[in-house]
Design a protein around this motif. Structure first.
Motif, PDB file in Angstrom:
ATOM      1  N   LEU A 140       0.818  -1.208   0.000  1.00  0.00           N
ATOM      2  CA  LEU A 140       0.000   0.000   0.000  1.00  0.00           C
ATOM      3  C   LEU A 140       0.856   1.264   0.000  1.00  0.00           C
ATOM      4  O   LEU A 140       0.689   2.146  -0.851  1.00  0.00           O
ATOM      5  N   PHE A 141       1.785   1.371   0.937  1.00  0.00           N
ATOM      6  CA  PHE A 141       2.528   2.629   1.085  1.00  0.00           C
ATOM      7  C   PHE A 141       3.577   2.821  -0.006  1.00  0.00           C
ATOM      8  O   PHE A 141       3.863   3.960  -0.394  1.00  0.00           O
ATOM      9  N   ALA A 142       4.150   1.737  -0.506  1.00  0.00           N
ATOM     10  CA  ALA A 142       5.083   1.880  -1.633  1.00  0.00           C
ATOM     11  C   ALA A 142       4.332   2.341  -2.881  1.00  0.00           C
ATOM     12  O   ALA A 142       4.874   3.099  -3.693  1.00  0.00           O
ATOM     13  N   ALA A 143       3.084   1.892  -3.037  1.00  0.00           N
ATOM     14  CA  ALA A 143       2.276   2.337  -4.175  1.00  0.00           C
ATOM     15  C   ALA A 143       1.922   3.818  -4.048  1.00  0.00           C
ATOM     16  O   ALA A 143       2.008   4.575  -5.014  1.00  0.00           O
ATOM     17  N   LEU A 144       1.556   4.241  -2.836  1.00  0.00           N
ATOM     18  CA  LEU A 144       1.110   5.616  -2.633  1.00  0.00           C
ATOM     19  C   LEU A 144       2.250   6.623  -2.678  1.00  0.00           C
ATOM     20  O   LEU A 144       2.089   7.740  -3.177  1.00  0.00           O
ATOM     21  N   PHE A 145       3.404   6.252  -2.149  1.00  0.00           N
ATOM     22  CA  PHE A 145       4.493   7.225  -2.023  1.00  0.00           C
ATOM     23  C   PHE A 145       5.717   6.890  -2.881  1.00  0.00           C
ATOM     24  O   PHE A 145       6.717   7.611  -2.834  1.00  0.00           O
ATOM     25  N   GLY A 146       5.654   5.790  -3.651  1.00  0.00           N
ATOM     26  CA  GLY A 146       6.798   5.387  -4.461  1.00  0.00           C
ATOM     27  C   GLY A 146       6.886   6.144  -5.774  1.00  0.00           C
ATOM     28  O   GLY A 146       6.081   7.027  -6.074  1.00  0.00           O
ATOM     29  N   GLY A 147       7.885   5.767  -6.570  1.00  0.00           N
ATOM     30  CA  GLY A 147       8.132   6.471  -7.820  1.00  0.00           C
ATOM     31  C   GLY A 147       7.954   5.626  -9.064  1.00  0.00           C
ATOM     32  O   GLY A 147       8.349   6.031 -10.153  1.00  0.00           O
ATOM     33  N   THR A 148       7.357   4.423  -8.915  1.00  0.00           N
ATOM     34  CA  THR A 148       7.100   3.554 -10.070  1.00  0.00           C
ATOM     35  C   THR A 148       5.613   3.223 -10.062  1.00  0.00           C
ATOM     36  O   THR A 148       5.178   2.309  -9.354  1.00  0.00           O
ATOM     37  N   PRO A 149       4.784   3.948 -10.808  1.00  0.00           N
ATOM     38  CA  PRO A 149       3.321   3.815 -10.707  1.00  0.00           C
ATOM     39  C   PRO A 149       2.785   2.399 -10.855  1.00  0.00           C
ATOM     40  O   PRO A 149       1.834   2.019 -10.162  1.00  0.00           O
ATOM     41  N   SER A 150       3.371   1.603 -11.735  1.00  0.00           N
ATOM     42  CA  SER A 150       2.810   0.274 -12.007  1.00  0.00           C
ATOM     43  C   SER A 150       3.412  -0.825 -11.140  1.00  0.00           C
ATOM     44  O   SER A 150       3.036  -1.987 -11.281  1.00  0.00           O
ATOM     45  N   GLN A 151       4.311  -0.469 -10.233  1.00  0.00           N
ATOM     46  CA  GLN A 151       4.995  -1.497  -9.443  1.00  0.00           C
ATOM     47  C   GLN A 151       4.128  -1.989  -8.280  1.00  0.00           C
ATOM     48  O   GLN A 151       3.448  -1.205  -7.629  1.00  0.00           O
ATOM     49  N   VAL A 152       4.169  -3.291  -8.042  1.00  0.00           N
ATOM     50  CA  VAL A 152       3.496  -3.902  -6.899  1.00  0.00           C
ATOM     51  C   VAL A 152       4.573  -4.423  -5.961  1.00  0.00           C
ATOM     52  O   VAL A 152       5.473  -5.151  -6.382  1.00  0.00           O
ATOM     53  N   SER A 153       4.493  -4.042  -4.693  1.00  0.00           N
ATOM     54  CA  SER A 153       5.539  -4.384  -3.727  1.00  0.00           C
ATOM     55  C   SER A 153       5.010  -5.313  -2.650  1.00  0.00           C
ATOM     56  O   SER A 153       3.798  -5.415  -2.427  1.00  0.00           O
ATOM     57  N   GLY A 154       5.932  -5.978  -1.998  1.00  0.00           N
ATOM     58  CA  GLY A 154       5.590  -6.888  -0.911  1.00  0.00           C
ATOM     59  C   GLY A 154       6.794  -7.737  -0.573  1.00  0.00           C
ATOM     60  O   GLY A 154       7.894  -7.525  -1.108  1.00  0.00           O
ATOM     61  N   PRO A 155       6.640  -8.704   0.319  1.00  0.00           N
ATOM     62  CA  PRO A 155       7.758  -9.595   0.653  1.00  0.00           C
ATOM     63  C   PRO A 155       8.310 -10.275  -0.600  1.00  0.00           C
ATOM     64  O   PRO A 155       7.556 -10.703  -1.472  1.00  0.00           O
ATOM     65  N   THR A 156       9.620 -10.352  -0.684  1.00  0.00           N
ATOM     66  CA  THR A 156      10.274 -11.003  -1.815  1.00  0.00           C
ATOM     67  C   THR A 156      11.250 -12.053  -1.290  1.00  0.00           C
ATOM     68  O   THR A 156      11.596 -12.053  -0.105  1.00  0.00           O
ATOM     69  N   GLY A 157      11.710 -12.899  -2.193  1.00  0.00           N
ATOM     70  CA  GLY A 157      12.667 -13.932  -1.793  1.00  0.00           C
ATOM     71  C   GLY A 157      13.913 -13.372  -1.140  1.00  0.00           C
ATOM     72  O   GLY A 157      14.295 -13.803  -0.039  1.00  0.00           O
ATOM     73  N   PRO A 158      14.598 -12.406  -1.768  1.00  0.00           N
ATOM     74  CA  PRO A 158      15.809 -11.857  -1.147  1.00  0.00           C
ATOM     75  C   PRO A 158      15.563 -11.249   0.224  1.00  0.00           C
ATOM     76  O   PRO A 158      16.334 -11.479   1.167  1.00  0.00           O
ATOM     77  N   MET A 159      14.483 -10.468   0.366  1.00  0.00           N
ATOM     78  CA  MET A 159      14.204  -9.826   1.654  1.00  0.00           C
ATOM     79  C   MET A 159      13.841 -10.858   2.719  1.00  0.00           C
ATOM     80  O   MET A 159      14.193 -10.717   3.902  1.00  0.00           O
ATOM     81  N   THR A 160      13.160 -11.916   2.310  1.00  0.00           N
ATOM     82  CA  THR A 160      12.775 -12.950   3.269  1.00  0.00           C
ATOM     83  C   THR A 160      13.988 -13.720   3.764  1.00  0.00           C
ATOM     84  O   THR A 160      14.061 -14.107   4.938  1.00  0.00           O
ATOM     85  N   VAL A 161      14.957 -13.937   2.873  1.00  0.00           N
ATOM     86  CA  VAL A 161      16.185 -14.615   3.286  1.00  0.00           C
ATOM     87  C   VAL A 161      16.866 -13.836   4.408  1.00  0.00           C
ATOM     88  O   VAL A 161      17.286 -14.402   5.427  1.00  0.00           O
ATOM     89  N   VAL A 162      16.973 -12.514   4.240  1.00  0.00           N
ATOM     90  CA  VAL A 162      17.599 -11.678   5.273  1.00  0.00           C
ATOM     91  C   VAL A 162      16.752 -11.672   6.537  1.00  0.00           C
ATOM     92  O   VAL A 162      17.267 -11.797   7.651  1.00  0.00           O
ATOM     93  N   MET A 163      15.437 -11.527   6.387  1.00  0.00           N
ATOM     94  CA  MET A 163      14.561 -11.463   7.550  1.00  0.00           C
ATOM     95  C   MET A 163      14.588 -12.765   8.338  1.00  0.00           C
ATOM     96  O   MET A 163      14.533 -12.752   9.579  1.00  0.00           O
ATOM     97  N   ALA A 164      14.680 -13.889   7.652  1.00  0.00           N
ATOM     98  CA  ALA A 164      14.769 -15.175   8.352  1.00  0.00           C
ATOM     99  C   ALA A 164      16.020 -15.228   9.218  1.00  0.00           C
ATOM    100  O   ALA A 164      15.979 -15.682  10.370  1.00  0.00           O
ATOM    101  N   SER A 165      17.116 -14.722   8.685  1.00  0.00           N
ATOM    102  CA  SER A 165      18.369 -14.680   9.448  1.00  0.00           C
ATOM    103  C   SER A 165      18.250 -13.744  10.636  1.00  0.00           C
ATOM    104  O   SER A 165      18.683 -14.060  11.747  1.00  0.00           O
TER     105      SER A 165
END
Length: 552
Positions: free
Chosen positions: A53-78
């Motif tokens: 929600l907030f990346a869509a509202l305040f981000g700079g790529t109108p068509s981008q959809v954001s959320g948890p990703t594989g790379p970020m989850t790997v770091v978060m798991a650690s």
């Protein structure tokens, strides 16, 4: 500058369909990433909602959809494993505080306008760490795939492979295998109607419900319904340095991950994203996600591509994606409680396979030795050490080699010209005549283009081995700028020449070059009359001074 970048209401139908489709794709991935992180399936959903929600509202790529990703989850798991091991009670709060700090750092990157530098990471580094992340995801999911708890690290999972193979749970392996087969081999016509990940999730869960019998496979378990509670940040001075390092890791990785996806979106939509604004939006999304116990996220390539193909073009699509997931939490969360971990493992193994840079790996044997070695080094560091170390080491090595090559090229382009050198091409007829008449007692040092700090130390070396001379002319006519290191190297050249009794003349200083030489008080080392606008005038003056005794 409008508050919401790229917002308009001329594509409502496409944005609604794109957002809904992206949410359907995001649901199984959010659940899988949440379980994989150790924070629970609900954390994955919260992350998808708030970052989306907030990346869509305040981000700079109108068509981008954001959320948890594989790379970020790997770091978060650690991160989650690390802090829960230190303090089982407060560990989760420390981990989500790290997410907030990571978001704050990302926002700072955007405010400091560092976005344009993030995408300058060399390709072999990006390829190496993305491939490494894909391998980590696969390794971490081998345990659930074979019916065991997920390992804490990729290294531990590697060590456990013989145990997994000899003590595998047939039911878990069957479910994971069916899930993996569905997401890999799903027919394109069916995939156009139902996302393969959702189909695999439903099919695997139904098979488990129908045939699990006495099997005791791990399942997601209870998922809270309703809105999340606010989690206030918690700090401990004993682990503050660890928290800051983990936050930096999330911020750097999230920034790279998001801006690479922004480039994909630009290519598909023929638009241009605002990289600094994108980092601000992603940072805000991650800060809010951390405050409510959500996983950190970034621009998600798969969800962004699905959104664009379905017609999504504006931030409305990303917002719709988040709202649809809110309704899932409010009403449909209990339906996901019986999803086996083995099914989620099958989905995530496919995610890992997709992240691996197969296109470059297939050509690795054809790549230059340095490029291939750098890619493999970053890959190994990513898997065996950590992502930030891998990226920083790769960027450092790549930049050192690149700077060395540029310095060599710059030095090769610098010419030292005298009447004996025979390399006076580019000089006018009169300048050649004047230089010849000096009989080698005047040397022209001709710079060509900008001179970097790396080339500065080689400047004096160009004069070594030259026969004795009485005047040195430094021609800056083709130099647009110099840095401090280059200026100080020039100062050394001037001082060394003057100590040997030689005159030093400067030619063609533009305002930028003149300014830095003046600021460092280098220009004051030579008389004002020795600063010339043209080579002809400098050669005339040098000739007159060198031969004044003979002329008198």
């Amino acid at each position: 500058m409008s508050l919401i970048h790229g917002l308009h209401f001329h594509n409502i139908k496409g944005d609604l369909l794109g957002g809904l489709t992206a949410a359907v794709v995001a649901l199984p991935l959010a659940l899988a990433f949440g379980v994989s992180s150790g924070a629970g399936a609900i954390a994955g959903l919260y992350g998808a909602i708030f970052v989306g929600l907030f990346a869509a509202l305040f981000g700079g790529t109108p068509s981008q959809v954001s959320g948890p990703t594989g790379p970020m989850t790997v770091v978060m798991a650690s991160v989650f494993t690390q802090f829960v091991a230190l303090d089982p009670q407060s560990g989760p709060l420390y981990a989500f505080t790290v997410v907030i700090l990571g978001g704050l750092l990302q926002t700072s990157f955007g405010l400091l306008k560092l976005g344009k530098y993030v995408t300058l990471v060399p390709f072999p580094v990006i390829s190496g760490f993305m491939t490494g992340i894909g391998i980590i995801i696969i390794l971490l999911q081998l345990g659930p795939m074979f019916g065991f708890p997920a390992s804490a690290s990729a290294g531990e999972s590697l060590q456990q492979i013989p145990h997994y193979l000899t003590h595998a749970d047939p039911a878990a392996l069957l479910l994971g295998g069916v899930t993996l087969a569905v997401v890999i081999f799903c027919p394109k016509k069916l995939a156009a109607v139902v996302p393969p990940t959702l189909l695999a999730l439903v099919l695997g869960t139904v098979i488990y419900q129908l045939f699990h019998g006495d099997t005791d496979l791990a399942i997601i378990g209870h998922i809270p319904t309703g809105l999340p509670e606010l989690l206030l940040p918690r700090f401990s001075m004993d682990i503050l340095s660890d928290m800051l390092f983990a936050a930096l890791m999330l911020a750097v990785l999230g920034s790279i991950d998001s801006l690479l996806t922004s480039l994909v979106a630009d290519n598909m939509t023929k638009t241009q994203h605002d990289s600094d604004r994108e980092l601000i939006g992603q940072g805000i999304g991650n800060m809010v996600a951390g405050l409510f116990g959500g996983l950190p996220g970034a621009g998600a390539t798969m969800r962004t591509v699905v959104n664009i193909k379905a017609g999504g073009k504006t931030p409305i699509a990303g917002s719709v994606h988040a709202v649809v997931l809110v309704f899932v939490i409010l009403g449909a969360a209990p339906l996901a409680e019986n999803i086996p971990h083995a099914v989620l493992a099958g989905i995530l193994i496919k995610v890992g396979l997709d992240i691996i840079d197969w296109r470059f790996l297939m050509r690795l044997h054809r790549a230059p030795l340095f490029v291939a070695s750098l890619m493999l080094l970053v890959l190994v560091l990513t898997v065996m050490v950590d992502l930030v170390t891998a990226v920083f080491a790769g960027v450092f090595i790549a930049n050192v080699v690149t700077v060395k090559r540029l310095a060599d090229h710059q030095l090769d382009s610098i010419r030292v010209i005298d009447s004996h050198a025979g390399n006076d091409e580019g000089l006018s007829k009169r300048e050649r005549k004047l230089l010849t008449e000096t009989q080698g007692r005047v040397i022209l040092y001709q710079f060509d283009g900008p001179v970097s700090y790396a080339a500065a130390k080689g400047l004096s070396g160009k004069l070594q081995g030259r026969h004795p001379h009485d005047a040195l002319l430094l021609d800056f006519s083709r130099v647009p700028l110099i840095d401090v290191s280059t200026a100080l190297a020039i100062e050394d050249m001037i001082i060394e020449a003057q100590e040997l009794g030689r005159d030093v003349h400067m030619i063609g200083l533009n305002p930028i070059v003149k300014d830095i030489l003046s600021r460092l008080k280098i220009l004051g080392l030579i008389p004002v009359s020795f600063c010339h606008e043209s080579r002809s005038k400098a050669l005339e003056t040098a000739y007159a001074l060198v031969f004044r005794d003979e002329l008198n």
